[in-house]
Design an enzyme around this catalytic site. Structure first.
Site, PDB file in Angstrom:
ATOM      1  N   ASP A  64       0.807  -1.222   0.000  1.00  0.00           N
ATOM      2  CA  ASP A  64       0.000   0.000   0.000  1.00  0.00           C
ATOM      3  C   ASP A  64       0.844   1.278   0.000  1.00  0.00           C
ATOM      4  O   ASP A  64       0.363   2.337  -0.362  1.00  0.00           O
ATOM      5  CB  ASP A  64      -0.944   0.014   1.216  1.00  0.00           C
ATOM      6  CG  ASP A  64      -0.227  -0.241   2.536  1.00  0.00           C
ATOM      7  OD1 ASP A  64       1.015  -0.375   2.527  1.00  0.00           O
ATOM      8  OD2 ASP A  64      -0.886  -0.320   3.582  1.00  0.00           O
ATOM      9  N   HIS A  65       2.093   1.186   0.402  1.00  0.00           N
ATOM     10  CA  HIS A  65       2.907   2.402   0.516  1.00  0.00           C
ATOM     11  C   HIS A  65       3.568   2.772  -0.814  1.00  0.00           C
ATOM     12  O   HIS A  65       3.470   3.884  -1.291  1.00  0.00           O
ATOM     13  CB  HIS A  65       3.998   2.217   1.572  1.00  0.00           C
ATOM     14  CG  HIS A  65       3.508   2.358   2.982  1.00  0.00           C
ATOM     15  ND1 HIS A  65       2.564   1.531   3.533  1.00  0.00           N
ATOM     16  CD2 HIS A  65       3.841   3.229   3.962  1.00  0.00           C
ATOM     17  CE1 HIS A  65       2.339   1.900   4.787  1.00  0.00           C
ATOM     18  NE2 HIS A  65       3.107   2.928   5.070  1.00  0.00           N
ATOM     19  N   ASP A 119       3.994  -1.485  11.182  1.00  0.00           N
ATOM     20  CA  ASP A 119       3.530  -0.148  10.859  1.00  0.00           C
ATOM     21  C   ASP A 119       2.952   0.440  12.134  1.00  0.00           C
ATOM     22  O   ASP A 119       2.199  -0.234  12.841  1.00  0.00           O
ATOM     23  CB  ASP A 119       2.458  -0.180   9.764  1.00  0.00           C
ATOM     24  CG  ASP A 119       2.179   1.220   9.275  1.00  0.00           C
ATOM     25  OD1 ASP A 119       2.730   1.600   8.227  1.00  0.00           O
ATOM     26  OD2 ASP A 119       1.442   1.952   9.956  1.00  0.00           O
ATOM     27  N   ARG A 379      -0.350  12.611  10.423  1.00  0.00           N
ATOM     28  CA  ARG A 379       0.964  13.207  10.708  1.00  0.00           C
ATOM     29  C   ARG A 379       1.204  14.411   9.825  1.00  0.00           C
ATOM     30  O   ARG A 379       0.953  14.346   8.618  1.00  0.00           O
ATOM     31  CB  ARG A 379       2.074  12.176  10.447  1.00  0.00           C
ATOM     32  CG  ARG A 379       2.033  11.089  11.472  1.00  0.00           C
ATOM     33  CD  ARG A 379       3.115  10.060  11.285  1.00  0.00           C
ATOM     34  NE  ARG A 379       3.059   9.177  12.431  1.00  0.00           N
ATOM     35  CZ  ARG A 379       3.457   7.916  12.451  1.00  0.00           C
ATOM     36  NH1 ARG A 379       3.962   7.371  11.357  1.00  0.00           N
ATOM     37  NH2 ARG A 379       3.365   7.200  13.535  1.00  0.00           N
ATOM     38  N   SER A 536       6.855   6.837  13.040  1.00  0.00           N
ATOM     39  CA  SER A 536       6.776   5.566  12.329  1.00  0.00           C
ATOM     40  C   SER A 536       7.480   4.420  13.068  1.00  0.00           C
ATOM     41  O   SER A 536       8.345   4.625  13.903  1.00  0.00           O
ATOM     42  CB  SER A 536       7.436   5.771  10.970  1.00  0.00           C
ATOM     43  OG  SER A 536       7.972   4.592  10.475  1.00  0.00           O
ATOM     44  N   ARG A 538       9.266   2.360  11.321  1.00  0.00           N
ATOM     45  CA  ARG A 538      10.279   1.906  10.358  1.00  0.00           C
ATOM     46  C   ARG A 538      11.602   1.578  11.056  1.00  0.00           C
ATOM     47  O   ARG A 538      12.220   2.433  11.679  1.00  0.00           O
ATOM     48  CB  ARG A 538      10.472   2.943   9.241  1.00  0.00           C
ATOM     49  CG  ARG A 538      10.971   4.298   9.683  1.00  0.00           C
ATOM     50  CD  ARG A 538      10.927   5.309   8.547  1.00  0.00           C
ATOM     51  NE  ARG A 538       9.552   5.705   8.276  1.00  0.00           N
ATOM     52  CZ  ARG A 538       9.171   6.932   7.905  1.00  0.00           C
ATOM     53  NH1 ARG A 538      10.056   7.877   7.712  1.00  0.00           N
ATOM     54  NH2 ARG A 538       7.906   7.226   7.702  1.00  0.00           N
TER      55      ARG A 538
HETATM   56  C1  MIC Z   1       4.132   6.197   8.364  1.00  0.00           C
HETATM   57  O1  MIC Z   1       2.960   6.526   8.444  1.00  0.00           O
HETATM   58  O2  MIC Z   1       5.072   6.908   8.749  1.00  0.00           O
HETATM   59  C2  MIC Z   1       4.460   4.829   7.789  1.00  0.00           C
HETATM   60  C3  MIC Z   1       5.094   5.058   6.496  1.00  0.00           C
HETATM   61  O3  MIC Z   1       3.278   4.112   7.578  1.00  0.00           O
HETATM   62  C4  MIC Z   1       5.346   4.103   8.783  1.00  0.00           C
HETATM   63  C5  MIC Z   1       5.917   2.856   8.281  1.00  0.00           C
HETATM   64  C6  MIC Z   1       7.075   3.052   7.373  1.00  0.00           C
HETATM   65  O4  MIC Z   1       7.883   3.943   7.595  1.00  0.00           O
HETATM   66  O5  MIC Z   1       7.157   2.276   6.442  1.00  0.00           O
HETATM   67  C7  MIC Z   1       4.706   3.809  10.128  1.00  0.00           C
HETATM   68  O6  MIC Z   1       3.821   4.531  10.534  1.00  0.00           O
HETATM   69  O7  MIC Z   1       5.156   2.905  10.841  1.00  0.00           O
HETATM   70 FE1  SF4 Z   2      -0.016   4.663   5.162  1.00  0.00          FE
HETATM   71 FE2  SF4 Z   2       1.325   5.317   7.394  1.00  0.00          FE
HETATM   72 FE3  SF4 Z   2      -0.132   7.122   6.059  1.00  0.00          FE
HETATM   73 FE4  SF4 Z   2      -1.338   5.211   7.356  1.00  0.00          FE
HETATM   74  S1  SF4 Z   2      -0.083   6.811   8.262  1.00  0.00           S
HETATM   75  S2  SF4 Z   2      -1.835   5.907   5.309  1.00  0.00           S
HETATM   76  S3  SF4 Z   2       0.030   3.486   7.066  1.00  0.00           S
HETATM   77  S4  SF4 Z   2       1.686   6.082   5.325  1.00  0.00           S
END
Ligand code: MIC
Ligand code: SF4
Length: 644
Positions: A64-65, A119, A379, A536, A538
């Site tokens: 999805d990313h 995630d 965010r 995140s 990550r």
């Molecule tokens: C995000 O919202 O920052 C992400 C991208 O979904 C991350 C995961 C990632 O960095 O791949 C998260 O929230 O954990």
């Molecule tokens: Fe995707 Fe992270 Fe954004 Fe949710 S917050 S939509 S999981 S990138």
């Protein structure tokens, strides 16, 4: 003594440890999820464990990313994920099927079960009564292999809801209000449980918006009871058999109770650049809007989209505004199409994007220079949108549409019209984009396809008993993983290529960091403020610094998932015994860490600043297991050596 909902689920899944807040507990994990940006690493790690098939009740790999595919990298990674999932017993949700948290809620979430996901917004599952945690990829890999998930037993907070939301005031506003009250650090070390008479009027998607945003509080997770609302949602998803009622005991004890009267709430907005920078929408007058984005795992349910469509119906987006809408899942998009709501959206001039994370993670749709972007996301960290000077505000879908129509930040309660939306009795079910894994026999001979973008996993070293380290960077409070390891369209395709990613480490704070780290003579040390590593899950925000030679981070305090990722990557996390010692340090100073092993065991280490000759004490709150992981040079080494 009575129990909270979370305590009941923890007790039913406790593998070891004692449920006193602050102690380490190990939990049996029923379900896992991964998304592609963290999933490639998680499956590479899982493969190194040599376990043929996942041991969970259910594991799902979502894509999805990274769906832009501006080169071979993403497509190769998708193919890797599809084949590795099929081979090891994991369901595969194809690109375009939707955002992991939305699809998981619709099709797989079960009240009373434990879920960890690579995630940070995995707590979305709390909307359906799951005890769901965001975790680093390595922890998810271990859970897929049947290993326990280790966390610190959290405190229990309760948010008691009374009253009922007024028209155009939404679950998102409830989340923003709680962020205003608690801040991005206010939930650290706690599980937030939602209850009170007000929850009966909140649908599952609204609850999921709230548990999703609980991540921004720094909370370990958030959870709602499983009640008749949950039951009806599962019936509508054709999954009545997955229902189980769940409630806290009447005499359950909470460490903190926060009361929110839904009837008194107004539309709220988080101003740049932090989700807790919250004010009432009506207080922002005459702010011109350039862009509006509706979607993300926070606000992309059918419920949200139907309201959006109803507000847009017969109206046109203001000429100065670019409006994007990304439905959360194929189910949502299909149902919008079937009932005609999609036509209303399109007729308004909105741009409809794929069912994916998209703009939320800077994958396209970056705002114009210094552009004001209103987003229904979770965010608004600096630079995350892809435009460095973009001004991102977080709002509800209702505020987003009202503002897209007027061209200015607009309180939706001034909107003229009625938008009563009902949850459907039956959702349209078509799981054709979820591929089941291969049978055990077929899996044995199946090939896993890897592209050249997948580079070797970086290796970390065990600790010697003392070390000299150079401060390569000193940063302030609330540093996010988006600062440490940015995402966005240019970088995200390289999530399985740590050497390439490393060039961008800390780029937002100091573009010279990566180069300096590579050239450093000593091991590297980073000095952080409070809540270091928020945001995140990550693990790249730990693996990349590890690859660049960082051995230790000394901060005023850490965010939960990030500190676990540092330990898993073999980076020593220390906190200042006296936060004032932070001020005496400077970039390029060389620090000497003495008796690391004994220090870890004692919980404190003596640090000498060789540049100034001063000493200070650093705290080291590590469990025995975490000490052993660090001594082995990270979780992978530890697991290979037979550690549990
Ligand atoms: C995000 O919202 O920052 C992400 C991208 O979904 C991350 C995961 C990632 O960095 O791949 C998260 O929230 O954990
Ligand atoms: Fe995707 Fe992270 Fe954004 Fe949710 S917050 S939509 S999981 S990138």
């Amino acid at each position: 003594m009575g129990k909270t909902i979370a305590q009941k689920i923890i007790q039913a899944h406790l593998v070891s440890g004692d449920m006193t807040p602050g102690s380490e507990i190990a939990l049996r994990i029923d379900q896992t999820l991964t998304q592609d940006a963290t999933g490639t690493m998680a499956y590479l790690e899982f493969e190194t464990m040599g376990i043929p098939r996942v041991k969970t009740e259910l594991s799902v790999a979502y894509v999805d990313h990274n769906t832009l595919q501006c080169g071979f990298e993403n497509a190769d990674d998708h193919r890797y994920l599809q084949t590795v999932a099929a081979k090891h017993g994991v369901y595969f949700s194809r690109p375009g099927n939707g955002i992991c948290h939305q699809v998981h809620l619709e099709r797989f979430g079960k009240p009373g079960k434990t879920l960890i996901g690579s995630d940070s917004h995995t707590p979305t599952g709390g909307g359906i009564g799951m005890l769901a945690f965001g975790a680093g990829g390595m922890d998810v890999a271990v859970a897929m292999g049947g290993g326990a998930y280790y966390i610190t037993m959290p405190k229990m907070f309760k948010v008691n809801l009374t009253g009922k939301l007024n028209p155009y005031v939404t679950a998102k506003d409830v989340s923003l209000e709680l962020l205003r009250i608690l801040s991005v650090k206010g939930g650290v070390g706690a599980i937030v449980e939602w209850g009170g008479p007000g929850i009966a009027s909140l649908s599952v998607p609204e609850r999921a918006t709230i548990t999703n945003m609980g991540t921004e509080l720094g909370a370990t997770t958030s959870i709602f009871p499983s009640d008749e609302v949950t039951h009806q949602f599962l019936i509508a998803q054709g999954r009545e058999e997955d229902y189980a009622p769940l409630a806290s005991d009447a005499d359950a004890v909470y460490d903190r109770i926060i009361d929110i009267d839904l009837s008194a709430l107004k539309p709220m907005i988080a101003c740049p650049h932090s989700p807790d920078n919250v004010v009432e929408v009506e207080s922002l007058k005459n702010v011109k809007v350039d862009q509006v984005c509706i979607g993300s795992c926070t606000n992309s349910s059918l419920f949200d989209m139907l309201k959006v469509a109803a507000m847009l119906k017969g109206r046109t987006v203001a000429p100065g505004v670019s409006l994007s809408i990304s439905p959360g899942s194929r189910q949502v998009l299909t149902m919008l199409a079937d009932c005609g709501a999609l036509s209303d959206i399109l007729a308004s001039g909105a741009r409809v994007l794929e069912c994916a994370c998209g703009p939320c993670i800077g994958m396209g749709f970056s705002p114009n220079s210094a552009g004001v972007s209103l987003r229904t996301f979770n965010r608004n960290f600096l630079g995350r949108s892809g435009t460095k000077d973009g001004q991102v505000y977080l709002v509800s879908p209702e505020t987003a549409v009202a503002s897209a129509l007027t061209g200015f930040i607009t309180d939706p309660t001034t909107f003229d019209g009625d938008i009563q939306v009902q949850m459907p009795e039956k959702f349209k079910i078509n799981d054709s984009a979820v591929l089941p894994p291969l049978s055990v026999e077929d899996a044995a001979n199946a090939e896993v396809l890897r592209g050249p973008n997948i580079k070797e996993f970086p290796k970390s070293e065990p600790f010697a008993d003392s070390m000299d380290g150079q401060i390569l960077l000193q940063v302030g409070d609330n540093i996010t993983t988006d600062h440490i390891m940015p995402a966005g369209a240019k970088i995200l395709p390289y999530r399985s290529n740590i050497p390439h990613l490393s060039q961008f480490c800390f780029e937002v704070c100091d573009p010279t960091f990566a180069q300096r780290a590579k050239q450093a003579q000593h091991s590297g040390i980073i000095i952080g403020g409070s809540n270091y590593g928020q945001g995140s899950s990550r693990e790249h925000a730990a693996l990349v610094p590890m690859y660049l030679g960082i051995r230790c981070v000394i901060a005023k305090s850490f965010a939960r998932i990030h500190v676990a990722n540092l330990i898993n990557a073999g980076i020593l996390p220390l906190t200042f015994a006296d936060p004032a010692d932070y001020d005496a340090l400077q970039q390029d100073h060389v620090l000497h860490l003495q008796d690391i092993r004994t220090g870890m065991a004692d919980g404190k280490l003596d640090v000498t600043d060789k540049t100034t000759g001063k000493h200070f004490t650093a705290q080291c709150n590590l469990t025995q297991r975490q000490q052993a992981i660090l001594m082995a040079g990270g979780l992978l080494n530890y697991t290979r050596e037979g550690g549990q």
